[in-house]
Design a protein around this motif. Structure first.
Motif, PDB file in Angstrom:
ATOM      1  N   VAL A 249       0.815  -1.292  -0.086  1.00 46.04           N
ATOM      2  CA  VAL A 249       0.052   0.030   0.017  1.00 46.04           C
ATOM      3  C   VAL A 249       0.942   1.284  -0.240  1.00 46.04           C
ATOM      4  O   VAL A 249       2.266   1.093   0.363  1.00 46.04           O
ATOM      5  CB  VAL A 249      -0.938   0.054   1.293  1.00 46.04           C
ATOM      6  CG1 VAL A 249      -2.163  -0.973   1.011  1.00 46.04           C
ATOM      7  CG2 VAL A 249      -0.022  -0.047   2.636  1.00 46.04           C
ATOM      8  N   VAL A 250       0.294   2.241  -0.655  1.00 47.57           N
ATOM      9  CA  VAL A 250       1.161   3.653  -0.618  1.00 47.57           C
ATOM     10  C   VAL A 250       0.474   4.457   0.558  1.00 47.57           C
ATOM     11  O   VAL A 250      -0.623   4.736   0.728  1.00 47.57           O
ATOM     12  CB  VAL A 250       0.629   4.313  -1.899  1.00 47.57           C
ATOM     13  CG1 VAL A 250       1.350   5.815  -1.701  1.00 47.57           C
ATOM     14  CG2 VAL A 250       1.234   3.494  -3.000  1.00 47.57           C
ATOM     15  N   PRO A 251       1.510   4.689   1.623  1.00 44.14           N
ATOM     16  CA  PRO A 251       1.148   5.340   2.781  1.00 44.14           C
ATOM     17  C   PRO A 251       0.157   6.652   2.611  1.00 44.14           C
ATOM     18  O   PRO A 251      -0.909   6.891   3.076  1.00 44.14           O
ATOM     19  CB  PRO A 251       2.236   5.793   3.458  1.00 44.14           C
ATOM     20  CG  PRO A 251       3.214   4.830   2.909  1.00 44.14           C
ATOM     21  CD  PRO A 251       2.743   4.401   1.553  1.00 44.14           C
ATOM     22  N   ARG A 252       0.506   7.431   1.559  1.00 46.80           N
ATOM     23  CA  ARG A 252      -0.349   8.579   1.115  1.00 46.80           C
ATOM     24  C   ARG A 252      -1.691   8.390   0.979  1.00 46.80           C
ATOM     25  O   ARG A 252      -2.609   9.153   1.166  1.00 46.80           O
ATOM     26  CB  ARG A 252       0.578   9.574   0.123  1.00 46.80           C
ATOM     27  CG  ARG A 252      -0.141  10.864   0.137  1.00 46.80           C
ATOM     28  CD  ARG A 252       0.366  11.847  -1.038  1.00 46.80           C
ATOM     29  NE  ARG A 252       1.954  11.891  -0.851  1.00 46.80           N
ATOM     30  CZ  ARG A 252       2.416  13.088  -1.406  1.00 46.80           C
ATOM     31  NH1 ARG A 252       1.703  13.642  -2.554  1.00 46.80           N
ATOM     32  NH2 ARG A 252       3.936  13.332  -1.508  1.00 46.80           N
ATOM     33  N   ASP A 253      -1.903   7.112   0.298  1.00 43.55           N
ATOM     34  CA  ASP A 253      -3.455   6.911   0.005  1.00 43.55           C
ATOM     35  C   ASP A 253      -4.111   6.602   0.914  1.00 43.55           C
ATOM     36  O   ASP A 253      -5.346   7.036   1.141  1.00 43.55           O
ATOM     37  CB  ASP A 253      -3.466   5.575  -1.125  1.00 43.55           C
ATOM     38  CG  ASP A 253      -2.730   5.828  -2.244  1.00 43.55           C
ATOM     39  OD1 ASP A 253      -2.825   6.849  -2.835  1.00 43.55           O
ATOM     40  OD2 ASP A 253      -2.568   4.761  -3.005  1.00 43.55           O
ATOM     41  N   VAL A 254      -3.562   5.895   2.110  1.00 45.49           N
ATOM     42  CA  VAL A 254      -4.223   5.440   3.041  1.00 45.49           C
ATOM     43  C   VAL A 254      -4.483   6.973   4.145  1.00 45.49           C
ATOM     44  O   VAL A 254      -5.688   7.059   4.637  1.00 45.49           O
ATOM     45  CB  VAL A 254      -3.394   4.690   4.180  1.00 45.49           C
ATOM     46  CG1 VAL A 254      -3.985   4.274   5.581  1.00 45.49           C
ATOM     47  CG2 VAL A 254      -2.988   3.182   3.136  1.00 45.49           C
ATOM     48  N   ILE A 255      -3.329   7.814   4.445  1.00 47.96           N
ATOM     49  CA  ILE A 255      -3.564   8.904   5.230  1.00 47.96           C
ATOM     50  C   ILE A 255      -4.411   9.979   4.475  1.00 47.96           C
ATOM     51  O   ILE A 255      -5.553  10.646   5.231  1.00 47.96           O
ATOM     52  CB  ILE A 255      -2.495   9.668   5.363  1.00 47.96           C
ATOM     53  CG1 ILE A 255      -2.665  10.745   6.524  1.00 47.96           C
ATOM     54  CG2 ILE A 255      -1.642  10.407   4.387  1.00 47.96           C
ATOM     55  CD1 ILE A 255      -2.983   9.917   7.962  1.00 47.96           C
TER      56      ILE A 255
END
Lengths: 365, 365
Positions: A249-255
């Motif tokens: 997963v791309v952390p920026r997508d999650v945040i």
């Protein structure tokens, strides 16, 4: 912008967007005085066909598609007033615009926009102009823990502001500082204490103005910057996929998925826009400081957010001045390139008619 | 714990773990005086077979497998001294333990552990005991932005502490407060200012002690709690999958992947354990306050962390007392159930011999 122009009988306005609901909302706000066309503005053929019958085009596009649209509008031989943010350098398209004989005003919102105009005006007025500082922020009136912030434009572009290194001009040299760096507290009348941090907002004036010290800082309520620094430090703004719970997963997508709903204004929720532009230099033998202060709120009469007002009205004003020939240069023009006293006065007057007031003062420095 | 017992000729120590590298490290630290057996301790048949030849078992297991192991050790008829955290209530297994005729000491670390012992001792000494407060934290000596924290035990269990509602006893009633609630600043000698927040750490004493006011708070350097509250508020500790960037991901997995590396002690990095237990009540007609203060650091001579020392030594001390009959009750016993003066004095002496010092004082209250 459509609503502002559509109020005048001289303008026959058509709006286009890919989202049905955005079109419907805009048409309502324009009091039914505009035509609405659903169109994918990232499709250059569709865009070219769409704009063919019109005298002038105004742009307010996502940063992903702004530059491509700019090229297409120029290629179609249309005059253009644009507030689209783009990572690319719009001035690269000035030669084709000159060749096409079109006037293309870019970055013509509040900041960039009015900030460029006032910087350009100060640079032309002071001799020499030694320093320009731009402080600007769009903020919710109601402050809510933990962010005390909402995004009046694309929240993804806000995160970009928090990670993109910022170019500053110091002693005549371009220096690069990390995003979110050099936080300082400022007391601004009507707003209270805010915190300013470096952002990459000088844009074209880094190369168009010969002023040895220039910086732009973005304003937030105190505390927000520290939180964003922590998020960045931890890696929550990272764009590389990581392994988590067996997934990539791309952390920026999650945040973004967690944070952006909290960064979204409620319908009718009041926002404010605050900007201070200062210029220090010499005028008639004395050192002076010129200061422009803006403080604007959502307009309950029209429902237009302050961000829409302060960003859209400079663009519609520029469009009118392109149409009537006040702005007549050809090429791609950020506002500092047409910052004559006549243009500044006209913009200030038109904004004031719409309730957006810049307070100006001049002091010894 | 293995190293501590293996120093004594009376003990023939075998350690078991599923991770080869943990076994190798433990064997080294024990100076080669232990046997090491690789075993999956979540496999009850394997566990039962493993412990068959031994007189007493000590447990330091992950919260996932602690309760099942406890049941198996009791079922095998072995005495047991345990510091495993478990969400389940170990006392539920007291009837089978009594039936099996075994002494099973649970929650026998620092907190729970010494905190229970001192609370139990205070409750038995004061008449009545009106209030017990436990403040405890494991912290890195070197404070680093942004967390100023590292986890000396399972970081996943630390996040659990930050979300699990905390049970507190107020005016004789059990009340539930949110995790991370009621933060307060405390100045502790040798540590400086720390921040305390409610955690669900009273565990068994909620039901075993008849004290009308009891609370446990965890200690962190100031600022950490606010950050964790923000993370929780945003949903970063959420365990339900969300949609992000086209994937379904559990936010807690993502923040764990990003954060836990920063929460991990470097080899040899100094940690500290700080605890204050206070009890207020009546003694010989006067109101008194009893206070025990612990401040302990990593031992550079042995390389044992403070968390290992302060948690492991109470457990080995309890094991010795089970073996020599000082603790002779049958059943599942959290420390408050054997908190006689003899046991408290013995534990304090054995810890002091190992450099872990509790300062005691008594004042009028």
């Amino acid at each position: 912008m459509a609503a502002d122009l559509a109020r005048e009988p001289a303008y026959d306005v058509t709006i286009a967007d890919v989202r049905e609901e955005a079109l419907a909302l805009a048409a309502t706000r324009c009091g039914g005085r505009v035509r609405a066309v659903r169109a994918d503005l990232s499709d250059q053929a569709a865009l070219r066909k769409l704009i063919a019958p019109f005298d002038i085009v105004l742009g307010a596009l996502s940063s992903r598609i702004g530059f491509a649209a700019l090229r297409t509008v120029i290629g179609a031989g249309k005059n253009y007033a644009d507030i689209s943010f783009m990572a690319e350098d719009a001035i690269d398209l000035s030669p084709p615009a000159e060749k096409a004989g079109v006037t293309t005003v870019v970055d013509c919102g509040v900041a960039p926009g009015m900030s460029n105009l006032l910087a350009g005006y100060a640079a032309a007025t002071l001799a020499p102009c030694e320093a320009i500082e731009i402080y600007v922020g769009g903020l919710p009136v109601e402050r809510r823990w933990p962010f005390e912030y909402k995004a009046a434009f694309s929240p993804a572009d806000v995160i970009e502001e928090y990670v993109r290194p910022s170019r500053i001009v110091e002693n005549g040299r371009v220096v690069v500082r990390p995003a979110l760096s050099e936080p300082e507290l400022l007391d601004l009348p009507g707003v209270g204490t805010v915190e300013a941090f470096n952002t990459d907002g000088l844009r074209s004036i880094v190369r168009t103005l010969n002023v040895p010290n220039m910086k732009e800082k973005t304003l937030r309520y105190p505390g927000h910057i520290e939180l964003m620094r922590v998020f960045r430090e931890i890696g929550l703004f990272g764009t590389e996929a990581i392994s988590a719970g067996g997934h990539h997963v791309v952390p920026r997508d999650v945040i973004a998925a967690l944070m952006f709903p909290k960064w979204t204004y409620e319908p009718g929720e009041r926002d404010l826009t605050v900007m201070r532009v200062t210029a220090v230099g010499v005028q008639r033998g004395g050192r002076v400081r010129l200061t422009w202060d803006l403080l604007d709120y959502l307009d309950p009469a029209t429902g237009f957010t302050s961000m829409a007002r302060t960003t859209g009205f400079p663009c519609t004003s520029a469009a009118r001045m392109i149409v009537d020939g006040t702005i007549s240069k050809r090429g791609v023009l950020p506002p500092e390139l047409f910052a004559t006293k006549a243009v500044v006065d006209r913009m200030m007057t038109e904004m004031q008619e719409r309730g957006v007031r810049y307070e100006f003062r001049q002091e010894a420095a």
